[in-house]
Motif scaffolding. Structure first.
Motif, PDB file in Angstrom:
ATOM      1  N   ALA A  87     -16.402  11.199 -10.370  1.00 26.18           N
ATOM      2  CA  ALA A  87     -15.600  10.567  -9.509  1.00 26.18           C
ATOM      3  C   ALA A  87     -14.564   9.520  -9.906  1.00 26.18           C
ATOM      4  N   GLY A  88     -13.231   9.618  -9.291  1.00 22.85           N
ATOM      5  CA  GLY A  88     -12.351   8.991  -9.977  1.00 22.85           C
ATOM      6  C   GLY A  88     -11.005   9.058  -8.927  1.00 22.85           C
ATOM      7  N   THR A  89     -10.297   8.058  -9.185  1.00 21.12           N
ATOM      8  CA  THR A  89      -9.039   8.050  -8.597  1.00 21.12           C
ATOM      9  C   THR A  89      -7.645   7.404  -9.279  1.00 21.12           C
ATOM     10  N   SER A  90      -6.547   7.536  -8.798  1.00 23.27           N
ATOM     11  CA  SER A  90      -5.322   7.191  -9.799  1.00 23.27           C
ATOM     12  C   SER A  90      -4.280   6.718  -8.859  1.00 23.27           C
ATOM     13  N   MET A  91      -3.578   5.881  -9.248  1.00 23.11           N
ATOM     14  CA  MET A  91      -2.254   5.276  -8.483  1.00 23.11           C
ATOM     15  C   MET A  91      -1.432   4.817  -9.453  1.00 23.11           C
ATOM     16  N   SER A  92      -0.217   5.306  -9.313  1.00 27.60           N
ATOM     17  CA  SER A  92       0.867   4.619 -10.092  1.00 27.60           C
ATOM     18  C   SER A  92       1.141   3.228  -9.815  1.00 27.60           C
ATOM     19  N   GLY A  93       1.734   2.584 -11.004  1.00 24.61           N
ATOM     20  CA  GLY A  93       2.125   1.176 -11.009  1.00 24.61           C
ATOM     21  C   GLY A  93       1.995   0.576 -12.171  1.00 24.61           C
ATOM     22  N   SER A  94       3.132  -0.101 -12.769  1.00 22.28           N
ATOM     23  CA  SER A  94       3.314  -0.921 -13.771  1.00 22.28           C
ATOM     24  C   SER A  94       2.784  -2.351 -13.648  1.00 22.28           C
ATOM     25  N   ILE A  95       2.728  -3.099 -14.643  1.00 25.00           N
ATOM     26  CA  ILE A  95       2.038  -4.440 -14.666  1.00 25.00           C
ATOM     27  C   ILE A  95       3.046  -5.383 -13.629  1.00 25.00           C
ATOM     28  N   ALA A  96       4.188  -4.837 -13.408  1.00 25.05           N
ATOM     29  CA  ALA A  96       5.395  -5.545 -12.833  1.00 25.05           C
ATOM     30  C   ALA A  96       4.990  -5.516 -11.242  1.00 25.05           C
ATOM     31  N   ASP A  97       4.600  -4.159 -10.953  1.00 26.05           N
ATOM     32  CA  ASP A  97       4.610  -3.756  -9.307  1.00 26.05           C
ATOM     33  C   ASP A  97       3.475  -3.498  -8.837  1.00 26.05           C
ATOM     34  N   PRO A  99      -0.092  -3.659  -7.081  1.00 26.16           N
ATOM     35  CA  PRO A  99      -0.598  -4.657  -6.126  1.00 26.16           C
ATOM     36  C   PRO A  99      -2.023  -4.682  -6.415  1.00 26.16           C
ATOM     37  N   GLU A 100      -2.481  -6.012  -6.439  1.00 23.03           N
ATOM     38  CA  GLU A 100      -3.818  -6.466  -6.482  1.00 23.03           C
ATOM     39  C   GLU A 100      -4.909  -5.584  -5.882  1.00 23.03           C
ATOM     40  N   ALA A 101      -4.570  -4.969  -4.638  1.00 19.68           N
ATOM     41  CA  ALA A 101      -5.842  -4.185  -4.000  1.00 19.68           C
ATOM     42  C   ALA A 101      -5.975  -2.768  -4.720  1.00 19.68           C
ATOM     43  N   ASP A 102      -4.772  -2.462  -5.449  1.00 19.30           N
ATOM     44  CA  ASP A 102      -4.769  -1.269  -6.266  1.00 19.30           C
ATOM     45  C   ASP A 102      -5.786  -1.489  -7.278  1.00 19.30           C
ATOM     46  N   TRP A 103      -5.636  -2.735  -8.124  1.00 15.91           N
ATOM     47  CA  TRP A 103      -6.554  -2.952  -9.210  1.00 15.91           C
ATOM     48  C   TRP A 103      -8.140  -2.943  -8.594  1.00 15.91           C
ATOM     49  N   HIS A 104      -8.462  -3.602  -7.687  1.00 17.33           N
ATOM     50  CA  HIS A 104      -9.790  -3.528  -6.842  1.00 17.33           C
ATOM     51  C   HIS A 104     -10.304  -1.976  -6.606  1.00 17.33           C
ATOM     52  N   ARG A 105      -9.600  -1.271  -6.038  1.00 21.09           N
ATOM     53  CA  ARG A 105      -9.799  -0.031  -5.726  1.00 21.09           C
ATOM     54  C   ARG A 105     -10.168   0.920  -6.960  1.00 21.09           C
ATOM     55  N   ILE A 106      -9.279   1.007  -7.820  1.00 23.78           N
ATOM     56  CA  ILE A 106      -9.213   1.783  -8.707  1.00 23.78           C
ATOM     57  C   ILE A 106     -10.503   1.282  -9.871  1.00 23.78           C
ATOM     58  N   MET A 107     -10.579   0.354 -10.136  1.00 28.02           N
ATOM     59  CA  MET A 107     -11.621  -0.267 -11.079  1.00 28.02           C
ATOM     60  C   MET A 107     -13.113  -0.234 -10.146  1.00 28.02           C
ATOM     61  N   ALA A 148      -0.879   1.216 -15.231  1.00 23.38           N
ATOM     62  CA  ALA A 148      -1.450   0.145 -15.944  1.00 23.38           C
ATOM     63  C   ALA A 148      -2.848   0.052 -15.543  1.00 23.38           C
ATOM     64  N   ILE A 149      -3.296   0.182 -14.134  1.00 21.73           N
ATOM     65  CA  ILE A 149      -4.604  -0.004 -13.815  1.00 21.73           C
ATOM     66  C   ILE A 149      -5.485   1.239 -14.039  1.00 21.73           C
ATOM     67  N   TYR A 150      -4.928   2.251 -14.029  1.00 17.62           N
ATOM     68  CA  TYR A 150      -5.653   3.665 -14.302  1.00 17.62           C
ATOM     69  C   TYR A 150      -5.842   3.691 -15.575  1.00 17.62           C
ATOM     70  N   SER A 151      -4.899   3.457 -16.443  1.00 16.24           N
ATOM     71  CA  SER A 151      -5.183   3.467 -17.833  1.00 16.24           C
ATOM     72  C   SER A 151      -6.200   2.319 -18.271  1.00 16.24           C
ATOM     73  N   ALA A 152      -6.376   1.191 -17.857  1.00 17.06           N
ATOM     74  CA  ALA A 152      -7.057   0.053 -18.078  1.00 17.06           C
ATOM     75  C   ALA A 152      -8.727   0.678 -17.709  1.00 17.06           C
ATOM     76  N   SER A 153      -8.616   1.241 -16.436  1.00 16.76           N
ATOM     77  CA  SER A 153     -10.072   1.729 -16.029  1.00 16.76           C
ATOM     78  C   SER A 153     -10.555   2.801 -16.857  1.00 16.76           C
ATOM     79  N   LYS A 154      -9.835   3.469 -17.454  1.00 19.41           N
ATOM     80  CA  LYS A 154     -10.271   4.831 -18.114  1.00 19.41           C
ATOM     81  C   LYS A 154     -10.628   4.118 -19.578  1.00 19.41           C
ATOM     82  N   ALA A 155      -9.944   3.120 -20.034  1.00 21.94           N
ATOM     83  CA  ALA A 155     -10.295   2.500 -21.319  1.00 21.94           C
ATOM     84  C   ALA A 155     -11.466   1.927 -21.131  1.00 21.94           C
TER      85      ALA A 155
END
Length: 252
Positions: A87-97, A99-107, A148-155
């Motif tokens: 199970a997983g999810t992915s959203m686009s977004g660089s470190i510049a843009d 949103p914090e909410a995406d970090w929590h959801r993806i992680m 940014a977040i997706y890459s970090a989550s998979k690392a």
């Protein structure tokens, strides 16, 4: 004899895409399979179509859901032997843009979900052993500035995999833990992304070119790699990262 004959497997995100292909391949190879997902209609329909499968609703970010799923699985089929944290999810977004909410959801889904699954599997498999397969991504090895977040989550999943393998070896537990790293794969999520770009045909060519093999991979190809890691043929493989990515990671 089929390669997973008699093995009891749990596949998260098993109702669609890569997870569905893994469920179907495991079932064809003789495994008793739990399809664990939040997509209930498709998951139940898939379970009904297979010879020895069951569905259970599982939000991988919730400890109580994991406990209930493991209990239900073992009550019906017996001790857990194979866990696929897919199970997983992915959203686009660089470190510049991003949103914090995406970090929590993806992680929560990608990293916490894998952590909870590994923890439950280590306890459930215990001294009888088994195989844990964490579906990571080549993005965990080769990050993207736009993910940014997706890459970090998979690392994080890759590091967790190595830690679990070390723990099991150091404590004499016959449990193997490996990571499976797909590239760009034909899934409902990918098709939705391509459609959102406007020119789906052009998007398909562009995404296919990200692999050395110049095409998008198929879920069945990832399922074949998962089958190897789940089977006794991989009895000396642990703490590994198996790339089934068409050369995505090495593409210049």
């Amino acid at each position: 004899m089929t390669r997973l004959s008699g093995k009891v497997a749990l596949v998260t995100g098993g109702a669609r895409g890569i997870g569905r292909a893994i469920v179907e391949r495991f079932a064809a190879e003789g495994a008793h399979v739990m399809i664990a997902d939040i997509v209930e209609d498709e998951g139940r329909a898939l379970a009904a179509a297979l010879p020895d499968a069951m569905f259970h609703t599982l939000d991988v970010s919730k400890s109580a859901d994991w406990d209930a799923a493991i209990t239900a699985l073992q009550a019906r089929f017996g001790p857990l032997g194979v866990l696929v944290n897919n199970a997983g999810t992915s959203m686009s977004g660089s470190i510049a843009d991003a949103p914090e909410a995406d970090w929590h959801r993806i992680m929560d889904i990608n990293a916490l979900g894998a952590f909870l699954g590994c923890q439950r599997a280590v306890h459930a498999m215990g001294v009888h052993g088994g195989s844990i397969i964490n579906v990571a991504s080549s993005r965990g090895q080769r990050p993207s500035s736009g993910q940014a977040i997706y890459s970090a989550s998979k690392a994080a999943v890759l590091s967790l995999t190595r830690s679990v393998a070390l723990h099991c070896g150091e404590n004499g537990l016959p449990i193997r833990c490996n990571a499976l790293c797909p590239g760009v794969i034909e899934t409902p999520l990918l098709r939705q992304h391509m459609a959102s770009l406007g020119d789906e045909a052009a998007a398909r060519v562009q995404l296919g070119a990200m692999q050395v093999m110049n095409r998008i991979g198929q879920p069945e190809e990832i399922a074949a790699a998962a089958l190897f890691l789940a089977s006794d043929e991989a009895s000396f493989v642990t703490g590994a990262e198996l790339n089934a990515d068409g050369g995505f990671r090495i593409r210049d």
